[in-house]
Design a protein around this motif. Structure first.
Motif, PDB file in Angstrom:
ATOM      1  N   GLN A   1       0.837  -1.192   0.000  1.00 53.89           N
ATOM      2  CA  GLN A   1       0.000   0.000   0.000  1.00 53.89           C
ATOM      3  C   GLN A   1       0.876   1.248   0.000  1.00 53.89           C
ATOM      4  OE1 GLN A   1      -3.402  -0.216   0.074  1.00 53.89           O
ATOM      5  NE2 GLN A   1      -3.831   1.958   0.102  1.00 53.89           N
TER       6      GLN A   1
ATOM      7  N   VAL B   1       0.463   5.457   0.482  1.00 53.62           N
ATOM      8  CA  VAL B   1      -0.461   6.515   0.897  1.00 53.62           C
ATOM      9  C   VAL B   1       0.329   7.800   1.137  1.00 53.62           C
ATOM     10  CG1 VAL B   1      -2.180   4.984   1.942  1.00 53.62           C
ATOM     11  CG2 VAL B   1      -0.249   5.787   3.311  1.00 53.62           C
TER      12      VAL B   1
ATOM     13  N   LEU C   1       0.331   7.862   6.747  1.00 52.34           N
ATOM     14  CA  LEU C   1      -0.040   6.731   7.592  1.00 52.34           C
ATOM     15  C   LEU C   1      -0.053   7.212   9.033  1.00 52.34           C
ATOM     16  CD1 LEU C   1      -0.520   3.690   8.194  1.00 52.34           C
ATOM     17  CD2 LEU C   1       1.982   3.471   8.357  1.00 52.34           C
TER      18      LEU C   1
ATOM     19  N   THR D   1      -6.825  14.693   5.735  1.00 57.14           N
ATOM     20  CA  THR D   1      -7.891  14.460   4.753  1.00 57.14           C
ATOM     21  C   THR D   1      -8.543  15.771   4.332  1.00 57.14           C
ATOM     22  OG1 THR D   1      -9.476  14.020   6.546  1.00 57.14           O
ATOM     23  CG2 THR D   1      -8.379  12.112   5.537  1.00 57.14           C
TER      24      THR D   1
ATOM     25  N   GLN E   1      -4.385  11.321   0.828  1.00 60.63           N
ATOM     26  CA  GLN E   1      -4.826   9.936   0.996  1.00 60.63           C
ATOM     27  C   GLN E   1      -4.272   9.431   2.320  1.00 60.63           C
ATOM     28  OE1 GLN E   1      -3.257   7.226  -1.890  1.00 60.63           O
ATOM     29  NE2 GLN E   1      -4.662   5.563  -1.354  1.00 60.63           N
TER      30      GLN E   1
ATOM     31  N   MET F   1      -4.247   6.666   5.735  1.00 58.85           N
ATOM     32  CA  MET F   1      -4.506   5.333   6.274  1.00 58.85           C
ATOM     33  C   MET F   1      -4.278   5.401   7.776  1.00 58.85           C
ATOM     34  SD  MET F   1      -2.580   1.803   5.182  1.00 58.85           S
ATOM     35  CE  MET F   1      -3.107   0.197   5.803  1.00 58.85           C
TER      36      MET F   1
ATOM     37  N   VAL G   1      -4.304   3.100  11.481  1.00 63.05           N
ATOM     38  CA  VAL G   1      -4.303   1.746  12.041  1.00 63.05           C
ATOM     39  C   VAL G   1      -4.243   1.843  13.556  1.00 63.05           C
ATOM     40  CG1 VAL G   1      -3.156   0.787  10.019  1.00 63.05           C
ATOM     41  CG2 VAL G   1      -1.774   1.511  11.964  1.00 63.05           C
TER      42      VAL G   1
ATOM     43  N   ALA H   1     -10.637   7.825   3.772  1.00 62.25           N
ATOM     44  CA  ALA H   1      -9.517   7.298   4.559  1.00 62.25           C
ATOM     45  C   ALA H   1      -9.721   5.802   4.789  1.00 62.25           C
ATOM     46  CB  ALA H   1      -9.411   8.029   5.889  1.00 62.25           C
ATOM     47  N   LEU H   2      -8.622   5.077   4.844  1.00 59.56           N
ATOM     48  CA  LEU H   2      -8.651   3.639   5.118  1.00 59.56           C
ATOM     49  C   LEU H   2      -8.345   3.438   6.591  1.00 59.56           C
ATOM     50  CD1 LEU H   2      -8.745   0.664   4.246  1.00 59.56           C
ATOM     51  CD2 LEU H   2      -6.325   0.867   3.608  1.00 59.56           C
TER      52      LEU H   2
ATOM     53  N   TRP I   1       0.659  -6.165   5.910  1.00 60.11           N
ATOM     54  CA  TRP I   1       0.629  -4.965   5.063  1.00 60.11           C
ATOM     55  C   TRP I   1       2.033  -4.379   5.005  1.00 60.11           C
ATOM     56  CZ3 TRP I   1      -3.893  -2.366   3.069  1.00 60.11           C
ATOM     57  CH2 TRP I   1      -5.106  -2.976   3.414  1.00 60.11           C
TER      58      TRP I   1
ATOM     59  N   VAL J   1       3.429  -0.937   3.954  1.00 61.69           N
ATOM     60  CA  VAL J   1       2.932   0.399   3.622  1.00 61.69           C
ATOM     61  C   VAL J   1       4.124   1.334   3.386  1.00 61.69           C
ATOM     62  CG1 VAL J   1       1.453   2.292   4.348  1.00 61.69           C
ATOM     63  CG2 VAL J   1       0.924  -0.043   5.073  1.00 61.69           C
TER      64      VAL J   1
END
Length: 945
Positions: A165, A167, A170, A186, A191, A193, A195, A235-236, A267, A269
């Motif tokens: 991924q 972005v 992060l 955002t 973009q 992400m 977690v 957003a992820l 993942w 990233v």
């Protein structure tokens, strides 16, 4: 500890009871529980045994910092060892077992070891088991070491997913600091992400700041609103996902747990920027017997109360040195517990509640209890009965990922903790991880209702205290172990770590590091800042090996690569074998293999043969420093090569050993193609990339592995030129323009092609490279035209035999891990090359110039027998016994010459031409004559015929 589930509250689903077992006993929890919360609600005090002394241990924390609650989990017939019970969602039918305990944590047979603790302190095994020989004890000690149980019959049902991924941003951590950073990003159109290792967004604010308002919203409402906005902006967001490591070039590795039987997802990233909002970890307090079951962190007790509706005790003692625990004391009292608050701070606000008793300016010196805590003893001797003891020694910012990214730490006197010193390029640290311990500090640009400023007094362990004060719960490290390390001069924190095992393994010092290094500082008379901290390493928490493996298991562990023309070759009757990781035609036809190979060899020598050489490496090296770079990479000089010409080259390792051979093509002044051998494409590509980064300007050299993009079709044999002329390929193929070791551009129809005159057979040959997706048309046309020239389709076995007739070596088959260029009779570049190259210094070492080195030679059968066995050793008799002086590397029956031929490595072989030597194979002796490796056309006339 007398824990109980409250009748209301929490995030559990009381309509979905879940049955499970722990150490063979039946329990019931609810959907939304973790294994830990379900066991605590059932008042299960002892959940494991300590690593060395097998002391009974209970849960201390509620997150990944939990040092004691490590369990083996069986669900749906699959065993997952060494899981943190605090992080595993409860599922129906789970079978949970304690680790390091037999038969159960409650009744561990090895609990007697604790009685001998004075005889087995840290590092005792280094001293005790040195006499008479470590190996006498090795097996038994290794059998006792380690945690958890591995299922030897484990089989992977489904591969773990691995996702790459990229972005703009992060964010690690979905507490208020992380959510605010993501919201701002955002809003700028980035973009993003996010977690978090917990199962929901919000972090510790969910239970610590439930009564606080942000912009007029409760914390929970603000979190839900922010998550919704982030989702709307694309957003992820990933919960149950741990960022366990930051690696080179900003790569962040994540482990996503699914909790439904699916394997974890890995993942990889690559963000433009990373924000670390990883929060802080509550420290234990140092006092005697502070490892008893029933002693928890204040944060854990509040989490279980607010999120899981569990009251961890009825009669609670809460010991603290900071202001962040008053809310927990009030919440526990409101839930029905009787709370005795022991605050070592003399000056603190009065906390008024009928079920709270306050002792200011007092400390706990010891806990009391046999199998669980039963009382707390204060520094004035007061003994307070309790069924649960909660402790808070302040908060340590979670800087593990920051440190992995080579960030430097500085000691904050106010927080009594290490915090990030400066921003790293591409990485920001925010929130509690950066030292902001209240919402007001974290969300400065928002309206926050009144919050208590964070204040604390130091509460470090002191040397010489009575009783056993536990520093590292997971590894049974006490304050006396740290004192012992200091007495033996292991005063560096890195030495302390290894001498005592403090902060090692999967714990990575989350709850133990600060207390340990603070004690070492006090013992050695240094400040904590001067003492420093250890280097945190990935992974932050353990990661399943299955996750790392992904789909790379079974046939996918090293997947066979396939030719673009595989189906066409199958239609033509090819028999396939694996060569260098590729599935390639070994020979064509349904007859006896040796006869089919003989037929192909003779056709190639007498007429013309077609061979699919698409597997050869095609690594493009481009840029103004490309020539200089390739001079450094290869044993041969490349910079003198003219555009449109090719040169045979060797790549060496740093030890001067031949790693690969191949052909370098110069297409223009700044554009080269490295055509390496099939099995070494990945290795050569990696070596080129490594050295490019090491000593060359990366803006002036670009490397691209184009091997999969091009198919290379070879036409070889005396009539190869005739076939090429008739093929319709438009290119200047005249010998004057395209001599041997030259290349030219051309067209086949509308498709661009490259035609190179290079040969691996010793006959005139042409290698035609074309786009892989256009190869089928060209191959079909060459076969059709080839019928008029008695063309033969040729597989790899015939090619290997043809090259042996010419004495062309194969690196890795006719060389070993010691072969240097001089062993092949190639000293010229070492003598004449004036610039540095990889391996040069090693070629000047004494070992490289040893006269007894094994050297590459040809071997003729000298006893009238059949071909020599490959792998047979050349031997000489020494002191009545045979000694190996080399071995046969390749051996064939030559159809062209009508006799057996062989290649080999023999001591001093290049100076022993004509000498007859003994060859031994499984007790059978043969005779062979040492000759030059080239058995056919030594002058190379066939290349130009």
């Amino acid at each position: 500890m007398t824990a109980r589930r409250l009748p209301t509250g929490g995030t559990i689903n009381r309509d979905r009871p879940l049955r499970f077992t722990f150490d063979g006993k039946d329990y019931v929890g609810f959907a939304g529980d973790t294994i830990a919360s379900a066991l605590i609600a059932a008042n299960q005090r002892i959940i494991g045994r300590s690593f060395k002394y097998h002391r009974p241990r209970g849960f201390f924390a509620a997150g990944s910092e939990e040092p004691n609650g490590v369990v083996d989990v069986m669900v749906d017939g699959r065993l997952s060892p060494n899981e943190r019970a605090t992080m595993v969602a409860l599922r129906e039918g789970m079978v949970v077992r304690s680790v390091n305990a037999s038969p159960t944590a409650e009744a561990d047979r090895k609990s007697f070891l604790d009685r001998f603790s004075r005889f087995i302190p840290s590092a005792f095994y280094y001293k005790t088991f040195i006499f008479p020989n470590w190996h006498l004890y090795d097996g038994s000690i290794r059998a006792m070491a380690g945690l958890g149980t591995i299922d030897p019959d484990w089989r992977k049902d489904a591969p773990s997913r691995q996702i790459n991924q990229s972005v703009d941003l992060l964010v690690v951590g979905m507490g208020p600091a992380g959510l605010a950073a993501a919201l701002a990003a955002t809003g700028e159109g980035k973009q993003v992400m996010l977690v978090d290792e917990r199962s929901e967004a919000g972090g510790a604010a969910r239970h610590h700041d439930a009564e606080v308002t942000i912009d007029g919203l409760t914390v929970s409402d603000w979190i839900e609103q922010t998550v919704a906005i982030l989702g709307e902006r694309g957003a992820l967001l990933l919960t149950n996902t741990t960022a366990f490591g930051i690696y080179d070039h900003g790569l962040v590795a994540l482990n996503q747990r699914h909790g439904d039987g699916q394997p974890d997802t890995l993942w990889r990233v690559r963000p433009r920027e990373t924000v670390l909002a990883t929060g802080a970890i509550e420290r234990p307090l140092p006092f005697a017997e502070n490892d008893l079951p029933g002693i928890l962190s204040v944060d854990a007790a509040l989490f279980y109360l607010k999120r899981k509706a569990i009251l961890v005790g009825e009669t609670i003692v809460l010991a603290t040195n900071n202001s962040a625990t008053d809310g927990a004391a009030l919440a526990l009292a409101e839930a029905g517990a009787s709370v005795t608050l022991i605050d070592q701070r003399s000056q603190r606000p009065v906390l008024s509640h009928p079920r709270i008793r306050l002792f200011s300016g007092r400390r706990i010196t010891a806990a009391k209890g046999k199998r669980a805590v039963g009382a707390a003893i204060l520094d004035d001797g007061t003994e307070i009965a309790c069924d649960c003891l909660l402790v808070s020694g302040g908060y340590t910012p979670t800087v593990h990922l920051y440190s992995q990214a080579k960030g430097k730490l500085t000691f904050d006197e106010r927080l009594q903790a290490f915090v990030p010193e400066a921003t790293i390029d591409g990485i920001r640290v925010v929130g509690a991880a950066a030292g902001a311990m209240t919402l007001a500090e974290i969300l400065k640009d928002r309206t926050i209702s009144a919050t208590t400023p964070y204040e604390m007094e130091t509460a470090w362990p002191e040397a010489g205290k009575k009783g056993r004060i536990w520093i590292d719960y997971q590894h049974d490290v006490t304050a006396k172990d740290v004192e012992l390390a200091a007495r033996e001069n292991f005063i560096s924190v890195e030495h302390l770590k290894r001498y005592t095992t403090l902060g090692m393994a999967n714990d990575q010092g989350k709850t133990s590091n600060m207390n340990g290094l603070a004690l070492m500082a006090a013992i050695t008379g240094r400040s904590i800042a001067e003492t420093g901290t250890t280097t945190y390493r990935p992974p932050f928490t353990p990661v399943s090996l299955q996750s790392f493996a992904g789909s790379r298991s079974g046939p996918l562990f090293n997947p066979v690569r396939r030719l673009p023309l595989e189906q066409q070759h199958r239609a033509d009757g090819a028999v396939f074998l694996e060569y260098g990781g590729w599935l390639r035609p070994a020979y064509f036809g349904k007859g006896v293999p040796d006869e089919e190979i003989r037929r192909e060899v003779l056709a190639a020598r007498q007429s013309v043969a077609l061979f699919d050489g698409s597997t050869l490496g095609k690594i493009e090296v481009i840029g103004p420093q490309a020539a200089e770079f390739l001079d450094f990479m290869f044993y041969n000089t490349v910079s003198t090569l003219k555009p449109g010409r090719c040169r045979y080259v060797f790549m060496l390792t740093e030890t001067g050993v031949v790693y690969d051979d191949g052909v370098v093509v110069r297409l223009s002044d700044n554009h080269f193609v490295v055509s390496c051998s099939t099995s070494h494409v990945a290795g050569v590509h990696a070596a080129l990339e490594d050295w490019r980064q090491d000593r060359f300007d990366r803006k002036k050299i670009f490397i691209h592995n184009a091997t999969p993009n091009w198919a290379t079709l070879t036409v070889t044999g005396p009539r190869s030129r005739d076939l090429i002329d008739a093929s319709g390929i438009k290119a200047d193929l005249d010998d004057a323009s395209l001599p041997h070791m030259a290349i030219t551009d051309g067209y086949f129809g509308a498709d661009a092609v490259r035609v190179a005159r290079v040969s691996f057979t010793g006959d005139r040959s042409y290698e035609i490279s074309i786009r892989a997706d256009r190869a089928e048309t060209l191959w079909g046309h060459l076969k059709q035209v080839g019928r008029g020239f008695d063309a033969c389709l040729m597989g790899s076995e015939a090619l290997l035999l043809l090259r042996a007739e010419k004495g062309y070596l194969i690196v890795g088959k006719d060389t070993d891990g010691l072969t240097r260029p001089s062993d092949l009779g190639l000293d010229g570049p070492l003598k004449n090359k004036t610039v540095e190259f990889v391996g040069r210094r090693s070629l000047m070492m004494e070992a490289a110039r040893d006269e007894n080195r094994q050297q590459f030679v040809g071997l003729e059968v000298a006893d009238g027998g059949e071909m020599l066995p490959a792998g047979a050793h050349s031997v000489e008799r020494l002191s009545g016994r045979h000694r190996s002086t080399g071995y046969v590397t390749s051996s064939y029956m030559s159809p062209t010459l009508g006799k057996p031929i062989a290649l080999g490595l023999v001591e001093r072989g290049l100076s022993r031409m004509g000498e007859i030597i003994d060859i031994r194979h499984f007790g059978t002796m043969r005779k062979a004559r040492i000759v030059t490796p080239c058995f056919l056309d030594p002058k190379g006339e066939r290349l130009h015929a």
